[in-house]
Design a protein around this motif. Structure first.
Motif, PDB file in Angstrom:
ATOM      1  N   HIS A 163       0.863  -1.109   0.029  1.00  0.00           N
ATOM      2  CA  HIS A 163       0.062   0.127   0.104  1.00  0.00           C
ATOM      3  C   HIS A 163       0.983   1.009  -0.021  1.00  0.00           C
ATOM      4  O   HIS A 163       0.791   2.209  -0.658  1.00  0.00           O
ATOM      5  CB  HIS A 163      -0.960  -0.089   1.160  1.00  0.00           C
ATOM      6  CG  HIS A 163      -1.977   1.146   1.431  1.00  0.00           C
ATOM      7  ND1 HIS A 163      -2.920   1.214   0.256  1.00  0.00           N
ATOM      8  CD2 HIS A 163      -1.881   2.409   2.222  1.00  0.00           C
ATOM      9  CE1 HIS A 163      -3.480   2.521   0.669  1.00  0.00           C
ATOM     10  NE2 HIS A 163      -3.144   2.980   1.798  1.00  0.00           N
ATOM     11  N   GLU A 179      -2.186   0.598  -9.658  1.00  0.00           N
ATOM     12  CA  GLU A 179      -2.965  -0.028  -8.233  1.00  0.00           C
ATOM     13  C   GLU A 179      -3.865  -1.016  -8.673  1.00  0.00           C
ATOM     14  O   GLU A 179      -4.587  -1.061  -9.575  1.00  0.00           O
ATOM     15  CB  GLU A 179      -3.709   1.342  -7.991  1.00  0.00           C
ATOM     16  CG  GLU A 179      -4.473   1.050  -6.474  1.00  0.00           C
ATOM     17  CD  GLU A 179      -4.779   2.500  -5.808  1.00  0.00           C
ATOM     18  OE1 GLU A 179      -5.685   2.253  -4.842  1.00  0.00           O
ATOM     19  OE2 GLU A 179      -4.446   3.455  -6.307  1.00  0.00           O
ATOM     20  N   SER A 180      -4.273  -1.935  -7.774  1.00  0.00           N
ATOM     21  CA  SER A 180      -4.995  -2.971  -8.109  1.00  0.00           C
ATOM     22  C   SER A 180      -5.689  -3.180  -7.057  1.00  0.00           C
ATOM     23  O   SER A 180      -5.512  -2.987  -5.602  1.00  0.00           O
ATOM     24  CB  SER A 180      -3.936  -4.309  -8.356  1.00  0.00           C
ATOM     25  OG  SER A 180      -3.047  -4.199  -9.262  1.00  0.00           O
ATOM     26  N   ALA A 181      -7.227  -3.904  -7.275  1.00  0.00           N
ATOM     27  CA  ALA A 181      -7.960  -4.225  -6.209  1.00  0.00           C
ATOM     28  C   ALA A 181      -7.469  -5.380  -5.680  1.00  0.00           C
ATOM     29  O   ALA A 181      -6.703  -6.238  -6.174  1.00  0.00           O
ATOM     30  CB  ALA A 181      -9.266  -4.242  -6.585  1.00  0.00           C
ATOM     31  N   SER A 282      -7.268  -2.312  -1.719  1.00  0.00           N
ATOM     32  CA  SER A 282      -6.462  -2.274  -2.686  1.00  0.00           C
ATOM     33  C   SER A 282      -4.957  -2.313  -2.339  1.00  0.00           C
ATOM     34  O   SER A 282      -4.537  -2.155  -1.115  1.00  0.00           O
ATOM     35  CB  SER A 282      -6.873  -0.908  -3.385  1.00  0.00           C
ATOM     36  OG  SER A 282      -6.617   0.233  -2.760  1.00  0.00           O
TER      37      SER A 282
END
Length: 307
Positions: A163, A179-181, A282
């Motif tokens: 993060h 950025e990824s879920a 995320s």
């Protein structure tokens, strides 16, 4: 002078230009024409050839007022001189290509989820296509080991999900690539796998979680923070050090796992993926590298940063 004498001669005492002068004269069998081809006058050329003969201790040419021809030793030396010059040219070419980033090795340490992120897979594919002579040494490495490898110079590039930007030394930097879920991986026959839509962490409170080793930072630290915000105490179950093992344990029904969404591209009949509904579910993919990368690594970094 026999072949053993020539093979035992140490070429380090002569300059490569002496060999080039000799080969040119040997091919032209005329000092004037050779001098013209080399772009020098004839007297200095003749002097350099005589110095070469003195260093070797043999006559390379038979000279007369009418012609120049190679001695037996000169004929044998010509083959060796050509081979030495060819090798030197290859070495010079390799050094120049390495300086330009067209030759060499790039060592990459990553967690496997990074390979499934579109910017990474696209950049690696293009780099391989455009730089076929650069060897990509890719290994599955924890964030802590990536930091150590970068500091030691055994890694050129690191890729990690976290993060926050990972902590690095002053000579290194972290660049956010994407950025990824987060998604939940469940056994295909689990009751929650039959539902659709986002899944709340609260629904997983009684299930064991299959996970990577906890190192106090990175993706698993983000998961712990996510559970705390949701007021859920995770049941830390089986630990796995490799993605294939982790997914195999999930498929075998030993628990669920939470992963970056790009891993959804690993479509397995025995594993179901569902998105997480909780706020803040995320993570970011970070590119780790020195401020002054080696030439080949710099080329790959440019592709990765271009997205």
């Amino acid at each position: 002078m026999d072949s053993g004498d020539i093979d035992s001669y140490t070429l380090s005492i002569m300059e490569l230009r002496h060999l080039r002068y000799f080969v040119c004269v040997a091919e032209q069998l005329h000092f004037g024409r050779a001098a013209g081809q080399l772009g020098i006058s004839q007297p200095p050329l003749s002097q350099q050839i005589r110095l070469l003969e003195q260093e070797l201790g043999v006559a390379l040419f038979e000279r007369s007022s009418r012609r120049v021809r190679l001695t037996e030793a000169g004929t044998l030396f010509l083959d060796e001189a050509r081979a030495t010059l060819a090798q030197a040219d290859r070495a010079i070419g390799a050094a120049r290509r390495a300086q330009q980033g067209e030759l060499g090795r790039v060592a990459i340490g990553l967690l496997p989820s990074a390979l499934f992120a579109a910017p990474v897979s696209a950049a690696l594919a293009r780099f391989r296509r455009d730089h076929p002579d650069v060897h990509l040494d890719v290994g599955e490495v924890s964030l802590a080991a990536q930091r150590a490898g970068l500091s030691a110079g055994t890694l050129d590039i690191g890729l990690a999900h976290s993060h926050r930007a990972p902590r690095l030394g002053d000579a290194f930097t972290a660049t956010r690539l994407a950025e990824s879920a987060m998604i939940v991986a469940l056994p295909e026959d689990h009751a929650l796998a039959g539902e659709t839509g986002p899944l709340a962490l609260a629904a997983l409170r009684d299930l064991p979680m299959v996970h990577y080793p906890y190192d106090g930072e990175g993706f698993l630290a983000d998961l712990r923070a996510l559970f705390e915000r949701a007021g859920v105490e995770p049941r830390m179950g089986q630990e796995a050090r490799e993605l294939s093992t982790l997914l195999g344990l999930v498929a075998a029904g030993l628990g669920f796992s939470i992963l970056p969404a790009p891993l959804r591209r690993l479509a397995l009949d025995t594993v179901c993926y569902r998105p997480l509904a909780d706020a803040g579910a995320s993570t970011s993919l970070w590119l780790l590298h020195p401020f002054r990368p080696r030439p080949a690594a710099a080329r790959l970094l440019a592709l990765l940063q271009a997205g």
